[in-house]
Design a protein around this motif. Structure first.
Motif, PDB file in Angstrom:
ATOM      1  N   LEU A  87     106.728  46.529  60.156  1.00 31.58           N
ATOM      2  CA  LEU A  87     106.471  47.583  59.148  1.00 31.58           C
ATOM      3  C   LEU A  87     105.804  46.979  57.911  1.00 31.58           C
ATOM      4  O   LEU A  87     104.903  47.582  57.317  1.00 31.58           O
ATOM      5  N   HIS A  88     106.223  45.780  57.556  1.00 34.43           N
ATOM      6  CA  HIS A  88     105.620  45.093  56.411  1.00 34.43           C
ATOM      7  C   HIS A  88     104.131  44.820  56.690  1.00 34.43           C
ATOM      8  O   HIS A  88     103.274  45.014  55.822  1.00 34.43           O
ATOM      9  N   ALA A  89     103.836  44.432  57.937  1.00 39.09           N
ATOM     10  CA  ALA A  89     102.438  44.156  58.315  1.00 39.09           C
ATOM     11  C   ALA A  89     101.588  45.423  58.208  1.00 39.09           C
ATOM     12  O   ALA A  89     100.441  45.375  57.751  1.00 39.09           O
ATOM     13  N   PHE A  90     102.155  46.549  58.609  1.00 34.06           N
ATOM     14  CA  PHE A  90     101.432  47.827  58.450  1.00 34.06           C
ATOM     15  C   PHE A  90     101.124  48.060  56.962  1.00 34.06           C
ATOM     16  O   PHE A  90     100.001  48.415  56.595  1.00 34.06           O
ATOM     17  N   ASP A  91     102.139  47.862  56.092  1.00 33.83           N
ATOM     18  CA  ASP A  91     101.951  48.103  54.655  1.00 33.83           C
ATOM     19  C   ASP A  91     100.861  47.199  54.087  1.00 33.83           C
ATOM     20  O   ASP A  91      99.982  47.638  53.348  1.00 33.83           O
ATOM     21  N   GLU A  92     100.925  45.935  54.466  1.00 35.27           N
ATOM     22  CA  GLU A  92      99.937  44.969  53.954  1.00 35.27           C
ATOM     23  C   GLU A  92      98.528  45.338  54.421  1.00 35.27           C
ATOM     24  O   GLU A  92      97.571  45.275  53.652  1.00 35.27           O
ATOM     25  N   HIS A  93      98.430  45.731  55.680  1.00 32.52           N
ATOM     26  CA  HIS A  93      97.117  46.118  56.233  1.00 32.52           C
ATOM     27  C   HIS A  93      96.566  47.320  55.452  1.00 32.52           C
ATOM     28  O   HIS A  93      95.394  47.323  55.054  1.00 32.52           O
ATOM     29  N   LEU A  94      97.421  48.308  55.229  1.00 30.89           N
ATOM     30  CA  LEU A  94      96.938  49.514  54.532  1.00 30.89           C
ATOM     31  C   LEU A  94      96.527  49.198  53.102  1.00 30.89           C
ATOM     32  O   LEU A  94      95.510  49.688  52.617  1.00 30.89           O
ATOM     33  N   LYS A  95      97.311  48.324  52.447  1.00 30.64           N
ATOM     34  CA  LYS A  95      96.976  47.922  51.074  1.00 30.64           C
ATOM     35  C   LYS A  95      95.584  47.293  51.047  1.00 30.64           C
ATOM     36  O   LYS A  95      94.745  47.611  50.230  1.00 30.64           O
ATOM     37  N   CYS A  96      95.351  46.369  51.995  1.00 25.81           N
ATOM     38  CA  CYS A  96      94.056  45.671  52.042  1.00 25.81           C
ATOM     39  C   CYS A  96      92.918  46.622  52.376  1.00 25.81           C
ATOM     40  O   CYS A  96      91.847  46.537  51.792  1.00 25.81           O
ATOM     41  N   SER A  97      93.142  47.527  53.327  1.00 22.41           N
ATOM     42  CA  SER A  97      92.018  48.388  53.741  1.00 22.41           C
ATOM     43  C   SER A  97      91.713  49.456  52.690  1.00 22.41           C
ATOM     44  O   SER A  97      90.638  50.034  52.698  1.00 22.41           O
ATOM     45  N   GLN A  98      92.673  49.691  51.758  1.00 28.33           N
ATOM     46  CA  GLN A  98      92.386  50.687  50.715  1.00 28.33           C
ATOM     47  C   GLN A  98      91.673  50.075  49.508  1.00 28.33           C
ATOM     48  O   GLN A  98      91.216  50.789  48.641  1.00 28.33           O
ATOM     49  N   TRP A 132      90.641  56.420  59.805  1.00 28.84           N
ATOM     50  CA  TRP A 132      91.562  55.371  60.216  1.00 28.84           C
ATOM     51  C   TRP A 132      92.926  55.485  59.505  1.00 28.84           C
ATOM     52  O   TRP A 132      93.973  55.284  60.115  1.00 28.84           O
ATOM     53  N   GLU A 133      92.926  55.830  58.228  1.00 33.88           N
ATOM     54  CA  GLU A 133      94.189  55.885  57.490  1.00 33.88           C
ATOM     55  C   GLU A 133      95.166  56.844  58.189  1.00 33.88           C
ATOM     56  O   GLU A 133      96.354  56.587  58.295  1.00 33.88           O
ATOM     57  N   LYS A 134      94.617  57.948  58.663  1.00 32.58           N
ATOM     58  CA  LYS A 134      95.447  58.951  59.321  1.00 32.58           C
ATOM     59  C   LYS A 134      95.956  58.428  60.681  1.00 32.58           C
ATOM     60  O   LYS A 134      97.135  58.564  61.013  1.00 32.58           O
ATOM     61  N   VAL A 135      95.038  57.807  61.410  1.00 37.48           N
ATOM     62  CA  VAL A 135      95.416  57.297  62.727  1.00 37.48           C
ATOM     63  C   VAL A 135      96.412  56.148  62.568  1.00 37.48           C
ATOM     64  O   VAL A 135      97.390  56.037  63.310  1.00 37.48           O
ATOM     65  N   CYS A 136      96.172  55.321  61.559  1.00 39.44           N
ATOM     66  CA  CYS A 136      97.065  54.184  61.327  1.00 39.44           C
ATOM     67  C   CYS A 136      98.480  54.681  61.038  1.00 39.44           C
ATOM     68  O   CYS A 136      99.468  54.119  61.512  1.00 39.44           O
ATOM     69  N   GLU A 137      98.582  55.762  60.276  1.00 40.55           N
ATOM     70  CA  GLU A 137      99.892  56.342  59.989  1.00 40.55           C
ATOM     71  C   GLU A 137     100.540  56.856  61.283  1.00 40.55           C
ATOM     72  O   GLU A 137     101.754  56.716  61.486  1.00 40.55           O
ATOM     73  N   MET A 138      99.709  57.406  62.178  1.00 41.01           N
ATOM     74  CA  MET A 138     100.245  57.865  63.478  1.00 41.01           C
ATOM     75  C   MET A 138     100.781  56.682  64.285  1.00 41.01           C
ATOM     76  O   MET A 138     101.828  56.764  64.914  1.00 41.01           O
ATOM     77  N   VAL A 139     100.036  55.580  64.261  1.00 42.77           N
ATOM     78  CA  VAL A 139     100.452  54.392  65.014  1.00 42.77           C
ATOM     79  C   VAL A 139     101.785  53.881  64.442  1.00 42.77           C
ATOM     80  O   VAL A 139     102.720  53.548  65.175  1.00 42.77           O
ATOM     81  N   ARG A 140     101.886  53.898  63.119  1.00 44.12           N
ATOM     82  CA  ARG A 140     103.111  53.436  62.459  1.00 44.12           C
ATOM     83  C   ARG A 140     104.291  54.340  62.837  1.00 44.12           C
ATOM     84  O   ARG A 140     105.371  53.859  63.178  1.00 44.12           O
ATOM     85  N   GLN A 141     104.052  55.643  62.803  1.00 47.94           N
ATOM     86  CA  GLN A 141     105.099  56.606  63.171  1.00 47.94           C
ATOM     87  C   GLN A 141     105.512  56.415  64.626  1.00 47.94           C
ATOM     88  O   GLN A 141     106.692  56.464  64.957  1.00 47.94           O
ATOM     89  N   LEU A 168      94.632  44.719  61.547  1.00 45.97           N
ATOM     90  CA  LEU A 168      96.039  45.080  61.782  1.00 45.97           C
ATOM     91  C   LEU A 168      96.593  44.305  62.979  1.00 45.97           C
ATOM     92  O   LEU A 168      97.711  43.787  62.941  1.00 45.97           O
ATOM     93  N   PHE A 169      95.778  44.207  64.017  1.00 47.74           N
ATOM     94  CA  PHE A 169      96.223  43.529  65.237  1.00 47.74           C
ATOM     95  C   PHE A 169      96.577  42.069  64.958  1.00 47.74           C
ATOM     96  O   PHE A 169      97.606  41.560  65.396  1.00 47.74           O
TER      97      PHE A 169
END
Ligand SMILES: Cc1cc2nc3c(=O)[nH]c(=O)nc-3n(C[C@H](O)[C@H](O)[C@H](O)COP(=O)(O)O)c2cc1C
Length: 312
Positions: free
Chosen positions: A300-311, A243-252, A286-287
């Motif tokens: 973009l902030h929401a993406f960062d927060e989501h990634l922080k939480c999921s890690q 997911w981390e990789k796919v999430c980065e793709m979605v962000r990009q 994330l949704f």
């Protein structure tokens, strides 16, 4: 796929691998020759000889019922560099069908054949002309006739979405209904519909008798699906991308394409997440964070927060 698989998405998916070909979103043809800018908007790959960055050919898809207009527009697409032209006889949308485009044409197999022939005759014989159909309109009794006529009209390939227009997108797809046309089929027949994972791909092939597969929503639900299907052909079982990789793709993807459309910032990203939810349990978090946002910085902030939480 109209509104979801655009050029940036084709670039991303074909970059992951497993694809031999992409097709554009449909380009609606009425009775006029469309300006080049329309082709370039829906198929910017025409500026790079009709291929994605990773070298996958992108066929230009046309939708309409005026065979002369379709022929001159196909000719233009090819002159601009399209490596192939695909004709859409599968779209079930009311607005499209009401103007005699898409799947409604399957009610009149002769007109489908005339369209294929006009386009085939108009473009260089070395450039493939392909057709995308459904099993039929109300039912699939005319499928052998439709496929036979398309073949006789000179189509190089045919992709069959294994549902009727009446079926819409309701599961299941009737892969086995395609088997009856495998011996009247054109050179290559592609099975399409409800292929969400490697297992489905094997079953769709087996039930339909088609060697080739066309992915639709499955490619959005699991961006590496084509690569995993290809690997499985040589008995290699690849794991789903993390997911981390796919999430980065979605962000990009959000940054490079979705954030650029001022009126609909975030809409395509949310639409993509709705498909990704099928493969990744992390998506709902994330949704929920993105759902009401339409501002680039906030998203973009929401993406960062989501990634922080999921890690954590
Ligand atoms: C939102 C959406 C847009 C689509 N746009 C197109 C299109 O422009 N051209 C086309 O040939 N098919 C289009 N399709 C149909 C898909 O290509 C495919 O045939 C269909 O979704 C069935 O395959 P699937 O079950 O793997 O998704 C679209 C489907 C969806 C859901």
């Amino acid at each position: 796929m109209e509104g979801v698989i655009d050029a940036p998405m084709r670039r991303l998916l074909s970059g992951i691998g497993g694809y031999d070909r992409c097709v554009t979103e449909f380009i609606r043809v009425t009775n006029v020759l469309l300006p080049e800018r329309v082709f370039l908007r829906l198929c910017p790959e025409l500026e790079t000889e009709g291929h994605t960055l990773s070298g996958v050919p992108v066929y230009t898809q046309l939708l309409g019922s005026d065979r002369h207009a379709l022929a001159i527009n196909a000719k233009r697409a090819v002159a601009m560099g399209a490596p192939g032209v695909d004709l859409n006889f599968g779209c079930p949308a009311k607005t499209v069908n009401n103007s005699m485009g898409g799947s409604i044409l399957l009610r009149d197999p002769d007109s489908v054949a005339l369209i294929v022939k006009s386009v085939r005759d108009a473009v260089d014989p070395h450039v493939p002309v392909t057709a995308k159909i459904r099993l039929g309109y109300d039912d699939h009794h005319a499928l052998p006739e439709i496929v036979g006529l398309i073949r006789d009209a000179g189509a190089d390939e045919i992709a069959i979405h294994a549902r009727t227009k009446f079926d819409g997108y309701k599961p299941p797809a009737k892969w086995s209904a395609v088997k009856q046309v495998m011996n009247v089929g054109v050179e290559a027949t592609y099975i399409n519909g409800e292929i969400w994972n490697v297992l489905d791909a094997g079953e769709a092939r087996q039930h339909s008798g088609c060697a080739h597969i066309m992915l639709g929503r499955g490619a959005l639900a699991a961006p590496d699906l084509a690569r995993r299907i290809l690997a499985a052909e040589s008995d290699e079982m690849l794991a789903l991308l993390p997911w981390e990789k796919v999430c980065e793709m979605v962000r990009q993807q959000f940054l490079t394409s979705d954030s650029q459309s001022p009126r609909h910032v975030g809409n395509r990203t949310k639409q993509w997440l709705a498909y990704l939810k099928r493969s990744y349990p992390e998506v709902p978090d994330l949704f929920t964070r993105l759902r009401t946002l339409h501002d680039v910085t906030a998203i973009l902030h929401a993406f960062d927060e989501h990634l922080k939480c999921s890690q954590r």
